[in-house]
Design an enzyme around this catalytic site. Structure first.
Site, PDB file in Angstrom:
ATOM      1  N   HIS A 126       4.507  41.303  22.673  1.00  0.00           N
ATOM      2  CA  HIS A 126       5.864  41.213  23.219  1.00  0.00           C
ATOM      3  C   HIS A 126       6.240  42.468  23.990  1.00  0.00           C
ATOM      4  O   HIS A 126       6.878  42.375  25.038  1.00  0.00           O
ATOM      5  CB  HIS A 126       6.869  40.952  22.099  1.00  0.00           C
ATOM      6  CG  HIS A 126       6.790  39.581  21.531  1.00  0.00           C
ATOM      7  ND1 HIS A 126       7.544  39.192  20.451  1.00  0.00           N
ATOM      8  CD2 HIS A 126       6.056  38.492  21.884  1.00  0.00           C
ATOM      9  CE1 HIS A 126       7.279  37.927  20.173  1.00  0.00           C
ATOM     10  NE2 HIS A 126       6.367  37.484  21.028  1.00  0.00           N
ATOM     11  N   GLU A 129      10.333  45.628  17.539  1.00  0.00           N
ATOM     12  CA  GLU A 129      10.201  45.871  18.977  1.00  0.00           C
ATOM     13  C   GLU A 129      11.168  46.960  19.428  1.00  0.00           C
ATOM     14  O   GLU A 129      10.810  47.808  20.257  1.00  0.00           O
ATOM     15  CB  GLU A 129      10.416  44.573  19.754  1.00  0.00           C
ATOM     16  CG  GLU A 129       9.276  43.589  19.549  1.00  0.00           C
ATOM     17  CD  GLU A 129       9.617  42.152  19.873  1.00  0.00           C
ATOM     18  OE1 GLU A 129      10.696  41.875  20.446  1.00  0.00           O
ATOM     19  OE2 GLU A 129       8.801  41.275  19.525  1.00  0.00           O
ATOM     20  N   TYR A 158      14.686  35.453  22.674  1.00  0.00           N
ATOM     21  CA  TYR A 158      14.480  34.693  21.437  1.00  0.00           C
ATOM     22  C   TYR A 158      15.301  33.408  21.364  1.00  0.00           C
ATOM     23  O   TYR A 158      14.761  32.373  20.954  1.00  0.00           O
ATOM     24  CB  TYR A 158      14.710  35.581  20.209  1.00  0.00           C
ATOM     25  CG  TYR A 158      13.555  36.530  19.998  1.00  0.00           C
ATOM     26  CD1 TYR A 158      12.472  36.150  19.228  1.00  0.00           C
ATOM     27  CD2 TYR A 158      13.535  37.784  20.596  1.00  0.00           C
ATOM     28  CE1 TYR A 158      11.387  37.005  19.045  1.00  0.00           C
ATOM     29  CE2 TYR A 158      12.465  38.640  20.418  1.00  0.00           C
ATOM     30  CZ  TYR A 158      11.390  38.251  19.645  1.00  0.00           C
ATOM     31  OH  TYR A 158      10.322  39.083  19.473  1.00  0.00           O
TER      32      TYR A 158
END
Length: 148
Positions: free
Chosen positions: A87, A140, A97
């Site tokens: 990602h 992330e 998302y």
């Protein structure tokens, strides 16, 4: 961010394992068809991996692994780390998302039908998806912050 999943959600998601094992690639293929109506999102993906079927197979395996291990998430640490790295490489951001959820949940119902993909099953999968998304988004964010 969800702290944990309910026992009911865990039970429902685990119960979908056999259907995912049988129809997972069909579900992910239908999901990508929906998702790729958004050209910006489509551009984030390796289209050769789509055309070869590699990406739908990989995602189907990941979804199945999540369903089968949703009650023991520590078993998914390596898979989560690989997803986070991928990602980051492709520029996934938190706003992506919901787009995936909006493609995945209807694909589950489309492929499995309303008798299997009941409202309760889709609600459980929505919760499970958001739970995993929250984990990925947080990890992330750490990587993006370290890189900044």
């Amino acid at each position: 961010m969800s702290i944990s999943l309910s026992a009911e959600t865990i039970g429902i998601v685990k119960s979908t394992g056999p259907a995912l094992r049988k129809h997972g690639v069909e579900i992910t293929t239908a999901m990508y068809a929906r998702l790729f109506k958004d050209e910006e999102v489509k551009a984030m993906f390796d289209q050769a991996a789509q055309e070869s079927g590699e990406q739908p197979r990989r995602l189907a395996a990941a979804i199945l692994g999540y369903a089968e291990n949703i009650d023991k998430l520590e078993a998914l640490g390596g898979a989560v780390a690989r997803m986070v790295a991928r990602h980051i490489d492709t520029g996934v951001k938190p706003e992506h998302y919901p787009k995936v959820a909006a493609a995945l949940l209807p694909a589950i119902r489309e492929v499995l039908g309303e008798d299997v993909a009941t409202d309760a099953v889709l609600a459980a999968w929505a919760d499970a998806y958001q739970f995993l998304a929250d984990i990925l988004i947080a990890k992330e964010a750490e990587v993006y912050a370290e890189a900044a």
